[in-house]
Write an enzyme that holds these catalytic residues in place. Structure first.
Site, PDB file in Angstrom:
ATOM      1  N   GLU A  15       3.985  -5.478   8.766  1.00 16.45           N
ATOM      2  CA  GLU A  15       2.636  -5.402   8.179  1.00 16.45           C
ATOM      3  C   GLU A  15       2.155  -6.741   7.627  1.00 16.45           C
ATOM      4  OE1 GLU A  15       2.837  -0.691   6.848  1.00 16.45           O
ATOM      5  OE2 GLU A  15       3.382  -2.240   5.413  1.00 16.45           O
ATOM      6  N   HIS A  32      -1.319   4.949   9.705  1.00 14.36           N
ATOM      7  CA  HIS A  32       0.035   5.501   9.865  1.00 14.36           C
ATOM      8  C   HIS A  32      -0.012   6.905  10.458  1.00 14.36           C
ATOM      9  CE1 HIS A  32       0.168   2.501   6.647  1.00 14.36           C
ATOM     10  NE2 HIS A  32       1.456   2.373   6.825  1.00 14.36           N
ATOM     11  N   HIS A  35       0.824  -1.227   0.000  1.00 13.82           N
ATOM     12  CA  HIS A  35       0.000   0.000   0.000  1.00 13.82           C
ATOM     13  C   HIS A  35       0.854   1.272   0.000  1.00 13.82           C
ATOM     14  CE1 HIS A  35       0.050  -0.602   4.651  1.00 13.82           C
ATOM     15  NE2 HIS A  35       1.031   0.205   4.314  1.00 13.82           N
ATOM     16  N   HIS A  41      10.330  -4.119   4.253  1.00 19.34           N
ATOM     17  CA  HIS A  41      10.821  -2.745   4.146  1.00 19.34           C
ATOM     18  C   HIS A  41      11.090  -2.162   5.525  1.00 19.34           C
ATOM     19  CE1 HIS A  41       6.470  -2.035   4.577  1.00 19.34           C
ATOM     20  NE2 HIS A  41       6.603  -0.732   4.605  1.00 19.34           N
TER      21      HIS A  41
END
Lengths: 280, 114
Positions: free
Chosen positions: A240, A59, A12, A193
């Site tokens: 995630e 976030h 995303h 990441h």
């Protein structure tokens, strides 16, 4: 009765939203990423879901550290996007499905998942970007949404095992909804990441490939990792992966793998996409 | 290499950092709104004072130093709203934290796919 047609996991990354806004889908940097999505859209056109249950992490748009729910479920008629502070264009609101939301909340609470309920909820790029990718140029009637937000901001985070079990509870909740509705679960985030620290830019292709294999046929192996394992193997934001486990927990055993795509890099991230159909 | 826990170069944003960084993160969270970003740019010191940042946090903000902000309890999701004010994206701050140029940082990301 409601039926779960399957699930999609997708990255995303905010930069995707900017690339869509600027029409860069065929740009050489972006083509290997966007090229993965037509097959996912074809599958959606075949299975025709009425509702997308969105498993994602906020976030710092809707939730701040003053109140940080581990699991939060939206129960609103509409969900709005807003300025996240760093220049991503905002998009039109998304229709909710409050009746299904409340049914899911009642059911998972009875299953001992004590979730936070939200009658107002801003949805950030983790919710909007996947919907833009999967329903480009969407019409308001295309799909209703139920947001399920997971805390990935402030540790302790919910364990992979707990998230997998939340998926089981979500699956029971959706399939016991007495109205006719075709439901797809969309898990957003990942793959490996890391944005922060001297290890910023960390990507682990080998681990991502392992996850893409195991999420299909042996998700319980991924659920046996700790959050600390995931930070080490997939990076601070690679955690995630827990949203993928929620989605996978709600599907049948076994599932049929329809499509997958994997590309490094999109911005700082290894981007993954997987489409899984329920066997029934 | 400054780091916390046993994963090199990696901060686990836990209760200890969340407590330490609360004013800093609260200020950065406010940058979701354009009016607040403008208020910061108009008078940076006054804006930091409003949120009660300590000296370490103020100094790291002044220097736009992401590693120092993390050390001061900043969380990257909120810090991104601060660095965004100056047009710095995640690749810019990745380069800054790793001591590379942005081109070098991007090349390293591409190399991870080969």
């Amino acid at each position: 009765m409601a039926q779960i047609v399957g699930g999609i996991c997708t990255s995303h990354i905010p930069a995707i939203g900017n690339a869509i806004a600027r029409g860069l889908e065929d740009d050489p940097y972006w083509r290997p990423f966007f090229g993965g999505y037509p097959r996912a859209r074809e599958w959606l056109a075949e299975v025709k879901p009425d509702v997308a249950v969105m498993i994602y992490n906020d976030h710092g748009l809707n939730f701040f550290l003053d109140k940080m729910p581990t699991f939060a479920i939206g129960a609103a008629a509409e969900y709005r996007n807003a300025d996240e502070g760093w220049g991503l264009p905002t998009v039109a609101p998304f229709p909710g499905d409050p009746k299904l939301s409340w049914h899911v909340i009642e059911s998972v609470m009875a299953d001992e998942f004590d979730v936070t309920t939200c009658q107002e909820m801003l949805v950030d790029h983790a919710f909007t970007v996947p919907l833009q990718l999967l329903w480009p140029g969407r019409n308001r009637r295309d799909v209703r949404t139920v947001p399920v937000a997971l805390n990935t901001v402030q540790h302790p985070l919910p364990s992979p095992s707990r998230c997998f079990k939340l998926g089981h509870a979500l699956g029971r909740a959706i399939e016991s909804f007495p109205e006719n509705a075709r439901v797809v679960l969309i898990a957003t985030g990942g793959m490996s990441h890391q944005l922060d620290g001297e290890r910023a830019g960390f990507i682990n292709k080998e681990f991502d490939q392992h996850c893409l294999e195991k999420i299909v046929d042996a998700p319980e192996e991924l659920a046996s990792y700790t959050i600390h394992d995931l930070v080490r193997l997939a990076g601070t934001q690679g955690v995630e992966l827990i949203s993928w486990l929620v989605m996978r927990g709600a599907l049948d055993e076994p599932v049929k793998m329809i499509h997958r795509n994997y590309h490094i890099p999109v911005s700082n991230t290894a981007a993954g996409l997987m489409v899984l159909a329920n066997a029934a | 290499m400054a780091s916390r826990g046993d994963i090199p170069g990696t901060y686990i944003f836990d209760g200890e950092l969340a407590l330490k960084g609360y004013p800093l993160n609260k200020m950065c969270y406010s940058f979701n709104e354009a009016a607040n970003r403008k208020a910061f740019l108009d008078d940076e010191e006054a804006y930091c004072a409003r949120f009660g940042l300590n000296d370490e946090q103020r100094d790291a903000i002044r220097r736009r130093d992401v590693l120092a902000l993390l050390e001061a309890g900043g969380n990257v999701y909120y810090l991104a709203k601060f660095t965004g004010i100056f047009g710095l994206g995640v690749q810019d701050i990745g380069a800054q934290q790793t001591g590379m140029s942005v081109d070098e940082f991007r090349a390293r990301l591409r190399a991870a796919g080969t």
